[in-house]
Enzyme design. Structure first.
Site, PDB file in Angstrom:
ATOM      1  N   GLY A   1       0.852  -0.922  -0.194  1.00  0.00           N
ATOM      2  CA  GLY A   1       0.110  -0.037  -0.187  1.00  0.00           C
ATOM      3  C   GLY A   1       1.228   1.176   0.163  1.00  0.00           C
ATOM      4  O   GLY A   1       1.656   1.117   0.335  1.00  0.00           O
ATOM      5  N   CYS A   2      -0.116   2.587  -0.561  1.00  0.00           N
ATOM      6  CA  CYS A   2       0.685   4.030  -0.438  1.00  0.00           C
ATOM      7  C   CYS A   2       1.284   4.053   0.784  1.00  0.00           C
ATOM      8  O   CYS A   2       3.099   4.282   1.167  1.00  0.00           O
ATOM      9  CB  CYS A   2       0.319   4.726  -1.306  1.00  0.00           C
ATOM     10  SG  CYS A   2      -1.551   4.742  -0.680  1.00  0.00           S
ATOM     11  N   TYR A   3       0.369   3.933   1.429  1.00  0.00           N
ATOM     12  CA  TYR A   3       0.899   4.684   3.255  1.00  0.00           C
ATOM     13  C   TYR A   3       1.873   3.483   3.473  1.00  0.00           C
ATOM     14  O   TYR A   3       2.747   3.637   4.591  1.00  0.00           O
ATOM     15  CB  TYR A   3      -0.051   4.679   3.721  1.00  0.00           C
ATOM     16  CG  TYR A   3      -1.004   6.121   4.003  1.00  0.00           C
ATOM     17  CD1 TYR A   3      -0.715   6.886   4.306  1.00  0.00           C
ATOM     18  CD2 TYR A   3      -2.986   5.353   3.850  1.00  0.00           C
ATOM     19  CE1 TYR A   3      -1.924   8.119   4.713  1.00  0.00           C
ATOM     20  CE2 TYR A   3      -3.482   6.767   3.874  1.00  0.00           C
ATOM     21  CZ  TYR A   3      -3.412   7.904   4.298  1.00  0.00           C
ATOM     22  OH  TYR A   3      -3.737   8.724   4.356  1.00  0.00           O
ATOM     23  N   ALA A   4       1.838   2.415   3.279  1.00  0.00           N
ATOM     24  CA  ALA A   4       2.684   1.198   4.171  1.00  0.00           C
ATOM     25  C   ALA A   4       3.870   1.590   3.543  1.00  0.00           C
ATOM     26  O   ALA A   4       4.550   1.154   4.530  1.00  0.00           O
ATOM     27  CB  ALA A   4       1.507   0.138   3.678  1.00  0.00           C
ATOM     28  N   THR A   5       3.950   1.833   2.190  1.00  0.00           N
ATOM     29  CA  THR A   5       5.869   1.685   1.625  1.00  0.00           C
ATOM     30  C   THR A   5       6.051   3.038   2.406  1.00  0.00           C
ATOM     31  O   THR A   5       7.454   2.687   2.605  1.00  0.00           O
ATOM     32  CB  THR A   5       5.066   2.333   0.157  1.00  0.00           C
ATOM     33  OG1 THR A   5       4.745   0.826  -0.686  1.00  0.00           O
ATOM     34  CG2 THR A   5       6.333   2.053  -0.381  1.00  0.00           C
TER      35      THR A   5
END
Length: 878
Positions: free
Chosen positions: A695-699
């Site tokens: 995920g974007c947040y997660a990256t």
């Protein structure tokens, strides 16, 4: 002997490109250290193992081995007292003492002896206030009476001793030189009182300290001939010290870390001879900035052209001195340039021939140059050079559908030393909105060319670069011509090849003129202008010639075949755009139920029509081996039938495609490979046939926390804010601009799926609080990280630099990164590194474009690895 162009490439560069002198070969670090003057027997420190450890540390944290070797070679090529004068302000001694001393300890360990002169202005103001004395200034100069001088003298002695003691704690022998270093007379006794004008510097004391193995630490106090102590501004003292020693570097340490332009962007470099008048005419150059630039020009006008001034944060001193890119603002005199559009405008044609011959090799060098001059005499060109012809660039203008070409760039040792190359390219950028050139793929400075170009493509050992070409069709034409014709095109249209062949045969080298993308100089070097250029690396197209069988079928010719399931969303659109410029992937199918029958916009390699593919269609296509990679760009919880259809199609078939899923459906499934290449073994991704795209947040959160996992003293808290593109295209309050205007919307305050994703992947529990804001794209994380032991900001930043050294899509910066600077870029920026007073909590900031590295770019990284291509193929690097 190296050619001037080859030497130029070895010299390194910075964003506006600083250069070392040419014709100096890179030597091993150990050898460079052996060539320094021997240490005095009074210096008791051990240099072998300590030196090796410090150098290894520096190589991994601030620059490449080549850069450090070259700068060490340069700095040790002069007498020790001529290395650098460093001015340290009082605020640095108060707020950044540890960072300053760590940087000085490194220099000392590798045998470099900067001359330090410090002030104590803020401390003096505070003491005078406590003593009931109101500071007075006239024309920016402190009025110094007897009481003020007494307070200042005692303060300077204490601050000097504090710095010396701190250096000794770090194993650095430092000698306080507080009295008798500056001779002075009254500046104006009636107006400023006991303020001095420096008339002389005691160089012998400095040289003696250095020869005995000590760093000289000076205060900015002076004496008259009759012994009266006078106060001297620290900047003035540093300037007079520089005039006396004529060092290679004059460094002003600053909390801000440099000078800033009207947009608030740090100015990387200033070439005074070319830019001073222009700068002085700008409205934003005023007050302190104007005075500082003017004072530095006055200083450099009295020093050798090899001397440059750097304004830098103390924590970035190593990067400023030992890397091509630098970290602060570099100011140098540069050189005035001349130009010519015909050979008759050159005063000495023989001198021009000599300049062109000096880069040529082989017995027919003169004949080759003669042919080149014949061509220039009959065709349009523009040349740029300095008065001594230490630098020469020749551009062939855009004509008959051909882009403007940098045909020649040759620089002498003196030219690099006086930074003429930087001035030339500044002018090239101003006069040529677009430019094309080529270099060899095995060039040791290839990465530098990527930094200076907007795009590039590799073919048969050659790399074609360009900047300023925004038209997608033109870029595609350039890439197509270069890719399809390869060496053949570079043979007939390559300027040097035709000149060389014509010189041997006596034929006309341009009888059948076609587009020329090459350069006469064997290794042309260009740089970016000093202001306003936001450069990035080009399209990396170095392809693995032996892709793994079973993924990209090696028996089949042509690009990998890609199918995109769910191309309507923002991420799908970005991936389509990336695939359109990818030389080794073709998009064959896009599936969208709502858009079925319409033409796919933004993809120009071929006409692609939206389809409404069912799971059965997917199964049959997989069974026939029609697709090499399936990309699932569907909402969470939707793609399972399509994935299972691929599984079903694989049964009884020798074909086995790759699946990359952009949803969260398989991120917690251990049978899938988690596709974050910077934190997951790349071999695992290369071997995978089913990849869960993070995920974007997660990256951004994982990259922002991962280097400190082993140092965690508690749960990291992530305050995340995303632009509204992260809410998708389906209307909702989180992508309603009216609702978001003057607003910030928190949501999923506990248990967000990315909170679980980050915690699972890092193996450490985190708290994540997401928000959505009114901008369209880009994510900012502010991450509070508790530490189990006390650490400094510099220690932490170095951990991050070590961890991400060589990662092309992760950039470690000093300041907290901004969303507006990451939007549209393909990597992650990490910075801030603010430590609280206990040293046991650090705040790290990370930014990412949620649609690119947060989704489409990362997907392409995974596709490249799994399909057997180079990881960054088709990705414009940061």
């Amino acid at each position: 002997m190296l050619s001037a162009a080859a030497v130029a490439l070895r010299a390194g560069a910075r964003r506006t490109v600083r250069r070392l002198p040419g014709k100096t070969r890179a030597i091993p670090v150990a050898a460079s250290l052996r060539r320094q003057r021997p240490f005095s027997t009074s210096a008791t420190r051990k240099t072998d193992l300590t030196t090796r450890g410090m150098i290894v540390q520096t190589l991994s944290s601030v620059g490449s081995k080549r850069e450090v070797q070259q700068y060490l070679s340069l700095f040790t090529s002069v007498s020790s007292q001529r290395f650098a004068v460093i001015k340290v302000g009082g605020a640095i001694l108060t707020d950044y003492l540890d960072e300053l001393c760590s940087s000085l300890a490194f220099l000392y360990t590798v045998g470099l002896y900067p001359v330090i002169v410090h002030g104590a202005g803020p401390q003096l103001n505070s003491l005078l206030e406590q003593a009931g004395v109101e500071p007075q200034f006239e024309e920016g100069i402190r009025v110094t009476d007897v009481k003020t001088l007494r307070v200042a003298r005692d303060l300077f002695m204490r601050e000097n001793l504090k710095l010396v003691n701190k250096l000794e704690e770090k194993g650095v022998h430092a000698q306080p030189l507080t009295i008798g270093m500056f001779r002075a007379e009254y500046l104006n006794k009636e107006k400023w009182g006991l303020v001095g004008k420096v008339t002389g510097v005691n160089k012998q004391a400095i040289e003696t300290a250095i020869s005995n193995g000590y760093l000289p630490i000076l205060t900015s106090m002076a004496e008259t001939d009759d012994g009266q102590i006078l106060n001297v501004n620290a900047d003035v003292a540093a300037a007079e010290l520089a005039r006396a020693l004529e060092p290679l570097k004059v460094v002003y340490l600053s909390e801000k870390g440099g000078l800033f332009d009207a947009a608030g962007q740090k100015i990387s470099a200033i070439n005074l001879d070319e830019e001073f008048d222009h700068l002085m005419s700008q409205e934003w150059v005023k007050y302190g900035t104007r005075l500082k630039i003017k004072e530095i020009k006055e200083l450099l006008d009295t020093l050798p052209r090899a001397t440059s001034v750097a304004i830098i944060h103390p924590g970035d001193l190593q990067k400023e001195l030992f890397t091509d890119s630098g970290a602060g603002t570099l100011i140098r005199r540069g050189s005035k340039l001349l130009s010519a559009t015909s050979l008759s405008e050159f005063e000495d044609l023989d001198a021009l021939k000599s300049v062109l011959v000096r880069d040529r090799e082989g017995p027919d060098a003169k004949e080759t140059v003669d042919k080149y001059l014949e061509y220039l005499n009959e065709n349009d060109f523009k040349a740029y050079y300095d008065g001594d012809m230490n630098a020469l660039a020749i551009v062939l203008p855009a004509k008959d559908g051909r882009q403007a070409t940098l045909a020649t760039l040759t620089i002498t040792k003196s030219g690099w030393l006086t930074n003429v190359a930087d001035n030339i390219f500044t002018v090239l950028k101003k006069e040529h909105p677009s430019l094309v050139w080529t270099v060899k793929e095995d060039d040791e400075n290839l990465g530098w060319f990527f930094d200076k170009a907007d795009g590039s493509i590799t073919r048969d050992g050659d790399v074609m670069f360009w900047y300023g070409i925004d038209n997608g069709d033109e870029i595609m034409r350039l890439m197509k011509d270069f890719t399809l014709n390869g060496r053949a095109m570079l043979g007939d249209s390559n300027l040097e090849s035709r000149l060389h062949r014509a010189a041997k045969t006596g034929s006309k080298p341009f009888a059948q003129q076609t587009r020329s993308y090459s350069t006469l100089a064997r290794r042309p070097v260009v740089s970016a202008p000093a202001f306003g250029l936001n450069t990035g690396r080009g399209y990396v197209t170095q392809t693995n010639p032996n892709p793994p069988i079973g993924k990209k079928n090696a028996s089949k010719e042509g690009p990998a075949r890609v199918a995109l399931i769910g191309a309507r969303g923002y991420t799908g659109q970005e991936l389509v755009r990336l695939l359109d410029s990818h030389p080794n992937m073709d998009l064959r199918h896009v599936s969208s139920r709502e858009l079925a029958g319409q033409k796919l916009e933004g993809y120009n390699k071929s006409e692609v029509i939206y389809e409404s593919l069912s799971p059965d269609d997917v199964r049959d296509m997989e069974k026939r081996g029609d697709i090499d990679c399936w990309v699932m760009a569907l909402p969470n919880g939707v793609c399972k039938p399509f994935v299972e259809a691929v599984y079903e199609g694989r049964k009884g078939s020798n074909h086995k495609s790759v699946i990359v899923d952009l949803s969260a459906d398989y991120r917690f499934d251990n049978s899938w490979t988690y596709g974050l290449p910077e934190l997951v073994q790349r071999n695992n991704i290369a071997d995978a046939t089913q990849i869960a795209n993070p995920g974007c947040y997660a990256t951004a959160a994982q990259l922002g926390i991962a280097p400190l996992v082993e140092h965690l003293g508690g749960m990291p808290h992530i305050f995340g804010v995303s632009g509204y593109s992260g809410a998708g295209t389906k209307p909702s309050p989180k992508n309603d601009v009216d609702n978001l205007t003057n607003n910030l919307i928190p949501y999923s305050l506990t248990g967000h799926i990315h909170e679980r994703e980050v915690s699972s992947q890092l193996g450490a529990q985190v708290a994540f609080i997401p928000h959505v804001a009114v901008w369209f794209r880009g994510i900012h994380h502010t991450i509070s990280i508790p530490l189990k032991q006390s650490m400094t900001s510099r220690d932490i930043r170095q951990i991050y630099q070590d961890r991400y050294a060589g990662e092309k899509l992760v950039k470690v910066v000093g300041e907290a990164p901004l969303v507006k600077n990451i939007s549209g870029k393909h990597g992650v920026e990490i910075g801030g590194f603010e430590v609280d007073k206990t040293g046991k909590r650090v705040v790290v900031c990370a930014t990412i474009d949620n649609l690119l590295k947060g989704a489409a770019t990362q997907c392409l990284q995974n596709m490249n690895l799994a399909l057997g291509y180079a990881e960054y193929e088709g990705i414009p690097i940061m």
